[in-house]
Design an enzyme around this catalytic site. Structure first.
Site, PDB file in Angstrom:
ATOM      1  CG  PHE A 226      -2.294  -0.545   0.956  1.00  0.00           C
ATOM      2  CD1 PHE A 226      -2.453  -1.885   0.632  1.00  0.00           C
ATOM      3  CD2 PHE A 226      -3.418   0.262   1.025  1.00  0.00           C
ATOM      4  CE1 PHE A 226      -3.715  -2.414   0.373  1.00  0.00           C
ATOM      5  CE2 PHE A 226      -4.682  -0.249   0.772  1.00  0.00           C
ATOM      6  CZ  PHE A 226      -4.843  -1.589   0.444  1.00  0.00           C
ATOM      7  CB  CYS A 276      11.407  -3.743   2.476  1.00  0.00           C
ATOM      8  SG  CYS A 276      12.577  -4.469   3.636  1.00  0.00           S
TER       9      CYS A 276
HETATM   10  P1  NAD Z   1      20.179  -7.274   7.019  1.00  0.00           P
HETATM   11  O1  NAD Z   1      20.680  -7.920   5.775  1.00  0.00           O
HETATM   12  O2  NAD Z   1      20.619  -5.895   7.377  1.00  0.00           O
HETATM   13  O3  NAD Z   1      20.550  -8.201   8.279  1.00  0.00           O
HETATM   14  C1  NAD Z   1      20.349  -9.577   8.315  1.00  0.00           C
HETATM   15  C2  NAD Z   1      21.462 -10.201   9.133  1.00  0.00           C
HETATM   16  O4  NAD Z   1      21.164 -11.589   9.335  1.00  0.00           O
HETATM   17  C3  NAD Z   1      22.839 -10.170   8.467  1.00  0.00           C
HETATM   18  O5  NAD Z   1      23.764  -9.492   9.301  1.00  0.00           O
HETATM   19  C4  NAD Z   1      23.202 -11.659   8.291  1.00  0.00           C
HETATM   20  O6  NAD Z   1      24.592 -11.926   8.482  1.00  0.00           O
HETATM   21  C5  NAD Z   1      22.390 -12.307   9.384  1.00  0.00           C
HETATM   22  N1  NAD Z   1      22.136 -13.733   9.155  1.00  0.00           N
HETATM   23  C6  NAD Z   1      21.659 -14.345   8.045  1.00  0.00           C
HETATM   24  N2  NAD Z   1      21.534 -15.666   8.244  1.00  0.00           N
HETATM   25  C7  NAD Z   1      21.937 -15.900   9.518  1.00  0.00           C
HETATM   26  C8  NAD Z   1      22.016 -17.092  10.306  1.00  0.00           C
HETATM   27  N3  NAD Z   1      21.637 -18.260   9.818  1.00  0.00           N
HETATM   28  N4  NAD Z   1      22.481 -16.982  11.565  1.00  0.00           N
HETATM   29  C9  NAD Z   1      22.857 -15.794  12.064  1.00  0.00           C
HETATM   30  N5  NAD Z   1      22.788 -14.623  11.370  1.00  0.00           N
HETATM   31  C10 NAD Z   1      22.327 -14.689  10.102  1.00  0.00           C
HETATM   32  O7  NAD Z   1      18.593  -7.355   6.931  1.00  0.00           O
HETATM   33  P2  NAD Z   1      17.533  -6.323   7.567  1.00  0.00           P
HETATM   34  O8  NAD Z   1      17.437  -5.091   6.743  1.00  0.00           O
HETATM   35  O9  NAD Z   1      17.788  -6.211   9.026  1.00  0.00           O
HETATM   36  O10 NAD Z   1      16.177  -7.124   7.307  1.00  0.00           O
HETATM   37  C11 NAD Z   1      15.864  -8.289   8.050  1.00  0.00           C
HETATM   38  C12 NAD Z   1      14.410  -8.639   7.784  1.00  0.00           C
HETATM   39  O11 NAD Z   1      13.560  -7.580   8.269  1.00  0.00           O
HETATM   40  C13 NAD Z   1      14.050  -8.812   6.308  1.00  0.00           C
HETATM   41  O12 NAD Z   1      13.091  -9.843   6.197  1.00  0.00           O
HETATM   42  C14 NAD Z   1      13.409  -7.497   5.939  1.00  0.00           C
HETATM   43  O13 NAD Z   1      12.471  -7.648   4.897  1.00  0.00           O
HETATM   44  C15 NAD Z   1      12.705  -7.105   7.220  1.00  0.00           C
HETATM   45  N6  NAD Z   1      12.500  -5.652   7.419  1.00  0.00           N
HETATM   46  C16 NAD Z   1      13.496  -4.779   7.098  1.00  0.00           C
HETATM   47  C17 NAD Z   1      13.303  -3.408   7.333  1.00  0.00           C
HETATM   48  C18 NAD Z   1      14.375  -2.407   7.008  1.00  0.00           C
HETATM   49  O14 NAD Z   1      14.104  -1.227   7.148  1.00  0.00           O
HETATM   50  N7  NAD Z   1      15.574  -2.801   6.601  1.00  0.00           N
HETATM   51  C19 NAD Z   1      12.124  -2.961   7.927  1.00  0.00           C
HETATM   52  C20 NAD Z   1      11.143  -3.889   8.262  1.00  0.00           C
HETATM   53  C21 NAD Z   1      11.352  -5.241   8.003  1.00  0.00           C
HETATM   54  C1  UGA Z   2       9.487   1.111   4.453  1.00  0.00           C
HETATM   55  C2  UGA Z   2       8.199   1.306   5.266  1.00  0.00           C
HETATM   56  O1  UGA Z   2       7.928   2.702   5.386  1.00  0.00           O
HETATM   57  C3  UGA Z   2       8.323   0.681   6.653  1.00  0.00           C
HETATM   58  O2  UGA Z   2       7.083   0.768   7.345  1.00  0.00           O
HETATM   59  C4  UGA Z   2       8.717  -0.787   6.504  1.00  0.00           C
HETATM   60  O3  UGA Z   2       8.923  -1.373   7.779  1.00  0.00           O
HETATM   61  C5  UGA Z   2       9.992  -0.887   5.706  1.00  0.00           C
HETATM   62  O4  UGA Z   2       9.794  -0.269   4.400  1.00  0.00           O
HETATM   63  C6  UGA Z   2      10.413  -2.297   5.425  1.00  0.00           C
HETATM   64  O5  UGA Z   2       9.618  -3.213   5.487  1.00  0.00           O
HETATM   65  O6  UGA Z   2      11.598  -2.418   5.087  1.00  0.00           O
HETATM   66  P1  UGA Z   2      11.843   2.312   4.348  1.00  0.00           P
HETATM   67  O7  UGA Z   2      11.996   1.552   3.073  1.00  0.00           O
HETATM   68  O8  UGA Z   2      12.933   2.246   5.346  1.00  0.00           O
HETATM   69  O9  UGA Z   2      10.519   1.825   5.114  1.00  0.00           O
HETATM   70  O10 UGA Z   2      11.625   3.844   4.035  1.00  0.00           O
HETATM   71  P2  UGA Z   2      10.395   4.714   3.510  1.00  0.00           P
HETATM   72  O11 UGA Z   2      10.368   5.972   4.277  1.00  0.00           O
HETATM   73  O12 UGA Z   2       9.139   3.942   3.436  1.00  0.00           O
HETATM   74  O13 UGA Z   2      10.866   5.082   2.045  1.00  0.00           O
HETATM   75  C7  UGA Z   2      10.944   4.106   1.022  1.00  0.00           C
HETATM   76  C8  UGA Z   2      11.241   4.783  -0.293  1.00  0.00           C
HETATM   77  O14 UGA Z   2      10.125   5.527  -0.730  1.00  0.00           O
HETATM   78  C9  UGA Z   2      12.421   5.762  -0.228  1.00  0.00           C
HETATM   79  O15 UGA Z   2      13.193   5.634  -1.403  1.00  0.00           O
HETATM   80  C10 UGA Z   2      11.734   7.110  -0.169  1.00  0.00           C
HETATM   81  O16 UGA Z   2      12.513   8.163  -0.658  1.00  0.00           O
HETATM   82  C11 UGA Z   2      10.515   6.862  -1.035  1.00  0.00           C
HETATM   83  N1  UGA Z   2       9.389   7.766  -0.744  1.00  0.00           N
HETATM   84  C12 UGA Z   2       8.766   7.741   0.459  1.00  0.00           C
HETATM   85  C13 UGA Z   2       8.950   8.629  -1.741  1.00  0.00           C
HETATM   86  O17 UGA Z   2       9.503   8.649  -2.864  1.00  0.00           O
HETATM   87  N2  UGA Z   2       7.886   9.447  -1.478  1.00  0.00           N
HETATM   88  C14 UGA Z   2       7.246   9.441  -0.280  1.00  0.00           C
HETATM   89  O18 UGA Z   2       6.273  10.211  -0.117  1.00  0.00           O
HETATM   90  C15 UGA Z   2       7.706   8.575   0.710  1.00  0.00           C
END
Ligand code: NAD
Ligand code: UGA
EC number: 1.1.1.22
Length: 467
Positions: A226, A276
């Protein structure tokens, strides 16, 4: 059931900040974040808090308070799992690059590895919490692995919860400390309440939502879909504004004041990046096809297609405006991170836009306040050039330490990330360093148009039909 020891597998962008906040807010709970990546764990343990592996405003203070008290970073995965009564799985779930579902489905090999580690090492009753973003029904696979282990050793038992994370990068600490909601999906009420009790240290009860497992897993994918859909929608409107003389910011304000639509997430730009949105929508698309819903799949896939188009569109219009060629021309790129206040470049719009411009033979001088040049080289699949190679016409890039250095001799500036430092630049001074006629392509609409034009620059702003 009171939680005393938490283990989080995965010390990444989510695991590190999330556990730091839990430890900070729950001083009586021992929180250990484990990872197989030694360098990452070393960085989390760095005495210099400015060198943590994740840059997030406020994270250094939270880690500084909790680390060494009840927050530990370690590579001792199995030993930590063995002593924990709750294990979060917060590992990466990227899009599969080969095999069944390549390009769309999530690669669950790291999640499965975690389930097997828990199956092997856990003792007593262990609550396993999915923190990673996962395809709906992944909990069933995790449960199957854990149940097989339980059959081998009746002393152990497991419950699986889904507790997706909604933090956004750049505002992670604020989002974790004051979340809109916390979502807990599960089947076992006692386990759900045990996790709810952790969050209730700082989150209002009304904001802790309980659902079944599948609703929780699916809510995470669809929340991201969304949000991304809004960005593609406003970017589609931006293109129409440019063609018709409307201004996308005025249109966004006009539609966003309808309380049913709301004002947030209506900023037109170079398309969404981040680790993501694209991955999660493609995963949703894959699931829709898997469940025999091709029309639903096509609907969500168009959100990604529009985003890709927007990025190529911006690169193409830069070429067109610069007399149809950028070969050998110096272009200053302001911002490489996928959004402001993060050093993360995963799926950053800058990668595709710079890639297209390099393909056209441009010489890019790239400035970003936080992104390391080694990361830019990996993303652009090209080492930095020692010096611009204008004569050969081969595209190349170099790091610029300052905006002044970036613009020297440049024909154009492209603003691709909305870093605050780009909002109030001295455009008159910068324009003086550029080759005329000089352009500003403001893909984030952060510069003041009047100031830019007064400096003698020709301006293109995303979604601005007046230019
Ligand atoms: P990331 O790649 O930054 O971190 C993942 C870590 O897991 C790495 O450091 C890796 O070495 C470790 N890892 C992998 N396999 C492993 C194992 N078997 N044992 C121990 N460590 C292990 O990933 P992230 O950005 O933190 O994302 C993690 C999850 O959260 C993803 O599913 C992502 O979709 C979700 N998520 C991410 C965000 C975001 O803003 N980055 C926000 C919400 C949800
Ligand atoms: C996004 C969601 O906002 C989080 O709720 C979610 O947990 C996360 O993904 C995830 O699952 O990883 P994030 O990707 O960290 O978070 O950052 P956002 O602020 O959502 O921005 C995403 C992208 O959209 C960026 O490139 C940003 O510049 C762009 N964006 C955002 C726009 O171009 N316009 C907007 O109005 C808002």
């Amino acid at each position: 059931m009171t939680i005393q020891r938490i283990c989080c597998i995965g010390a990444g962008y989510v695991g590190g900040p999330t556990m730091a906040v839990i430890a900070d807010r729950c001083p009586e709970i021992e929180v250990t974040v484990v990872d197989i990546n030694q360098a990452r764990i070393d960085a989390w343990n760095d005495a210099d808090l400015s060198r943590l592996p994740v840059y997030e405003p406020g994270l250094d203070a939270v880690v500084g308070r909790a680390r060494g008290r009840n927050l530990t970073f370690s590579t001792a995965v199995e030993a930590t799992v063995a002593s924990a009564d709750m294990v979060f799985i917060s590992v990466n779930t990227p899009t599969k690059t080969k095999g069944l579902g390549a390009g769309q489905a999530s690669d669950l090999r790291w999640v499965e590895a975690c389930a097997r580690t828990v199956a092997k090492a856990a003792t007593g009753h262990t609550i396993v919490v999915e923190k990673s973003t996962l395809p709906v029904r992944t909990a069933a696979a995790i449960k199957t692995i854990l149940e097989a282990a339980q059959e081998d050793d009746q002393q152990r038992c497991f419950s699986v919860l889904s507790n997706p994370e909604f933090l956004a990068e750049g505002t992670a600490i604020r989002d974790l400390e004051a979340p809109d909601r916390v979502l807990i999906g599960g089947e076992d009420a006692a386990s759900i309440e045990a996790l709810a009790a952790v969050y209730s240290h700082w989150v209002d009860e009304a904001k802790i939502l309980r659902t079944n497992l599948w609703s929780s897993e699916l809510s995470k994918l669809t929340a991201n879909a969304f949000l991304a859909q809004r960005i593609s929608s406003i970017n589609s409107v931006a293109a129409l504004c440019e063609a018709t003389g409307a201004d996308v910011r005025e249109v966004a304000r006009a539609i966003g004041t309808d309380s049913r639509i709301g004002p947030k997430f209506l900023n037109a730009g170079p398309g969404f990046g981040g680790s993501c949105f694209q991955k999660d929508i493609l995963n949703l698309v894959y699931l829709c096809r898997h469940f025999g819903l091709p029309e639903v799949a096509d609907y969500w896939e168009s959100v990604v297609a529009l985003n890709t188009w927007q990025q190529h569109r911006i690169a193409q219009l830069v070429v067109q405006k610069l007399f149809g060629t950028v070969t050998g021309k110096r272009l200053a790129i302001f911002g490489f991170a996928f959004k402001a206040d993060t050093n993360d470049t995963r799926e950053a719009p800058a990668i595709r836009i710079c890639g297209d411009l390099l393909e056209e033979g441009a010489q890019l001088a790239i400035h970003d306040p936080k992104v390391e040049p080694a990361q830019m080289a990996r993303d652009l699949k090209q080492e930095a050039a020692a010096a611009a190679d204008v004569l050969s016409g081969t595209g190349s890039w170099a790091l610029a330490e300052s905006v002044e250095e970036a613009v020297s001799g440049a024909d154009a500036v492209l603003i691709l990330t909305e870093w605050n430092v780009y909002r109030n630049l001295n455009w008159a001074e910068l324009a003086g360093r550029m080759r005329k006629p000089a352009w500003l392509f403001d893909a984030r609409a952060v510069a003041d148009p009047a100031v830019v034009r007064a400096a003698g620059l020709t301006l293109w702003r995303v979604g601005d039909g007046e230019d």
